[in-house]
Design an enzyme around this catalytic site. Structure first.
Site, PDB file in Angstrom:
ATOM      1  N   ASN A   1       0.457  -1.297   0.211  1.00  7.86           N
ATOM      2  CA  ASN A   1       0.187  -0.345   0.509  1.00  7.86           C
ATOM      3  C   ASN A   1       1.016   0.664  -0.302  1.00  7.86           C
ATOM      4  OD1 ASN A   1      -1.278   2.159   1.236  1.00  7.86           O
ATOM      5  ND2 ASN A   1      -2.660   0.799   1.566  1.00  7.86           N
TER       6      ASN A   1
ATOM      7  N   HIS B   1       1.339   6.040   1.977  1.00  9.96           N
ATOM      8  CA  HIS B   1       1.987   7.593   2.538  1.00  9.96           C
ATOM      9  C   HIS B   1       2.953   8.261   1.938  1.00  9.96           C
ATOM     10  CE1 HIS B   1      -0.776   6.705   6.255  1.00  9.96           C
ATOM     11  NE2 HIS B   1      -0.629   5.443   5.703  1.00  9.96           N
TER      12      HIS B   1
ATOM     13  N   HIS C   1      -5.840   3.431  -1.310  1.00  8.46           N
ATOM     14  CA  HIS C   1      -7.273   4.406  -0.732  1.00  8.46           C
ATOM     15  C   HIS C   1      -7.421   5.577  -1.426  1.00  8.46           C
ATOM     16  CE1 HIS C   1      -9.361   4.013   2.750  1.00  8.46           C
ATOM     17  NE2 HIS C   1     -10.787   4.693   1.373  1.00  8.46           N
TER      18      HIS C   1
ATOM     19  N   ARG D   1      -9.462   8.375  -0.682  1.00  8.67           N
ATOM     20  CA  ARG D   1     -10.564   8.660  -0.082  1.00  8.67           C
ATOM     21  C   ARG D   1     -11.206   9.915  -0.437  1.00  8.67           C
ATOM     22  NH1 ARG D   1      -8.564   6.265   5.057  1.00  8.67           N
ATOM     23  NH2 ARG D   1     -10.203   7.644   6.107  1.00  8.67           N
TER      24      ARG D   1
ATOM     25  N   ARG E   1      -6.221  12.393   1.538  1.00 10.78           N
ATOM     26  CA  ARG E   1      -5.963  13.064   1.608  1.00 10.78           C
ATOM     27  C   ARG E   1      -4.519  12.885   1.374  1.00 10.78           C
ATOM     28  NH1 ARG E   1      -6.996  10.246   7.102  1.00 10.78           N
ATOM     29  NH2 ARG E   1      -8.910  11.163   6.909  1.00 10.78           N
TER      30      ARG E   1
ATOM     31  N   GLU F   1      -8.533   0.565  -3.030  1.00  5.31           N
ATOM     32  CA  GLU F   1      -9.440   0.197  -2.036  1.00  5.31           C
ATOM     33  C   GLU F   1      -9.960   1.282  -2.069  1.00  5.31           C
ATOM     34  OE1 GLU F   1      -7.614   1.042   1.766  1.00  5.31           O
ATOM     35  OE2 GLU F   1      -6.329  -1.006   1.300  1.00  5.31           O
TER      36      GLU F   1
ATOM     37  N   THR G   1      -7.918   3.881   8.501  1.00  2.00           N
ATOM     38  CA  THR G   1      -9.647   2.971   8.688  1.00  2.00           C
ATOM     39  C   THR G   1      -9.305   2.228  10.082  1.00  2.00           C
ATOM     40  OG1 THR G   1      -9.258   2.159   6.383  1.00  2.00           O
ATOM     41  CG2 THR G   1     -10.504   1.241   7.640  1.00  2.00           C
TER      42      THR G   1
ATOM     43  N   GLU H   1     -11.031  -9.292   2.884  1.00  2.00           N
ATOM     44  CA  GLU H   1      -9.203  -9.045   3.465  1.00  2.00           C
ATOM     45  C   GLU H   1      -9.839  -8.892   5.167  1.00  2.00           C
ATOM     46  OE1 GLU H   1      -7.388  -5.450   1.999  1.00  2.00           O
ATOM     47  OE2 GLU H   1      -6.513  -4.716   3.730  1.00  2.00           O
TER      48      GLU H   1
ATOM     49  N   HIS I   1      -3.141  -4.524   7.768  1.00  2.00           N
ATOM     50  CA  HIS I   1      -4.200  -3.654   8.819  1.00  2.00           C
ATOM     51  C   HIS I   1      -3.222  -3.561   9.684  1.00  2.00           C
ATOM     52  CE1 HIS I   1      -5.161   0.403  10.135  1.00  2.00           C
ATOM     53  NE2 HIS I   1      -5.608   0.406   9.427  1.00  2.00           N
TER      54      HIS I   1
END
Ligand code: PXP
Length: 246
Positions: free
Chosen positions: A13, A16, A49, A51, A55, A76, A107, A157, A197
């Site tokens: 992922n 970031h 992801h 969003r 963000r 995602e 999340t 998941e 996660h």
């Protein structure tokens, strides 16, 4: 002796990387470049992801990644009309449906399929009719797993957040048992099982050993290590950690 699931893959992922870029609203670092480096390091898939508040990952990133990712692209997103329209346009290799709250830092738990069943089933139908397999990000609870299967989604998941937050060996074993049980139930119902996660280099191995586990989606810990040692190396080291070799 624990042995890792023989079918296990790593989805990296890269949200970031975009978080750092958005901190200055600039153009660097580019998550598209990061995806390529993660793949060179051995990532089996790339996860982003998108969003509602944008963000970190931007629409532009997903569009370009669709063309550049050589492995598979897991999008995602929340099960909203806006996101479904974007997925239908971009056609990721699969979609993972997650809950989303604007105030949350990340999340915070699995999505509640049971109490949104009819609407969520329709979302799965719309996406899968367009050949986009759907995965539900859920807690390892029988009711949610059964509801996921009834939506005809292909994957779940399992949320590993609680597992990641344990503070004793006993709690860890308990959370691990819950994840193993959920995986077993889901496979019996015809679902394929991923997890993610809060997984780190230190806690990933027992989850990697869950029988039938297919893909671990891991972000924060890999990007954190990448800041210090580079992304290719951070991904390579996560693959070693998944095999209990780090
Ligand atoms: N899976 C899902 C569904 C997520 O929402 C996230 C966080 O974006 C992850 C996996 C990765 O979590 P982490 O960044 O803690 O590795």
């Amino acid at each position: 002796m624990q042995t890792p699931s023989p079918i296990l893959t790593l989805g990296v992922n890269i949200d970031h990387v975009a978080t750092i870029r958005q901190a200055r609203r600039t153009v660097e670092p580019d998550p598209v470049t990061a995806a390529a480096l993660a793949e060179l390091g051995g990532a089996n898939g790339i996860t982003v992801h998108l969003r509602e508040d944008r963000r970190h990952i931007q629409d532009r990133d997903v569009k370009i990644l669709r063309q550049t990712v050589q492995t598979h692209l897991n999008l995602e997103m929340a099960p909203t009309d806006e996101m479904v329209a974007i997925a239908l346009d971009i056609k990721p290799d699969y979609v993972t449906l997650v809950p989303e709250k604007r105030e949350e830092v990340t999340t915070e738990g699995g999505i509640d399929i049971v109490n949104n069943f009819e609407r969520f089933k329709q979302v799965v139908e719309t996406l899968q009719e367009a050949d986009i397999p759907v995965s539900w990000f859920i807690d390892s609870e029988v009711e949610q797993i059964e509801a996921a299967a009834k939506t005809n989604a292909k994957f779940i998941e399992l949320h590993t957040g609680q597992y990641a937050e344990v503070s004793s060996e006993e709690e860890l074993q308990n959370e691990l048992d819950i994840l193993c049980q959920g995986t077993k139930e889901a496979i019996t119902l015809g679902l394929r099982v991923n997890a993610g996660h809060g997984l780190t280099y230190r806690n990933v191995f027992p989850v990697a050993c869950i029988e039938g586990m297919e893909e671990l989606n891991i972000g924060h810990t890999i990007i954190s290590r990448a800041v210090l040692v580079g992304l290719e190396r951070a991904v390579r080291e996560m693959k070693l950690a998944m095999r209990g070799q780090l």
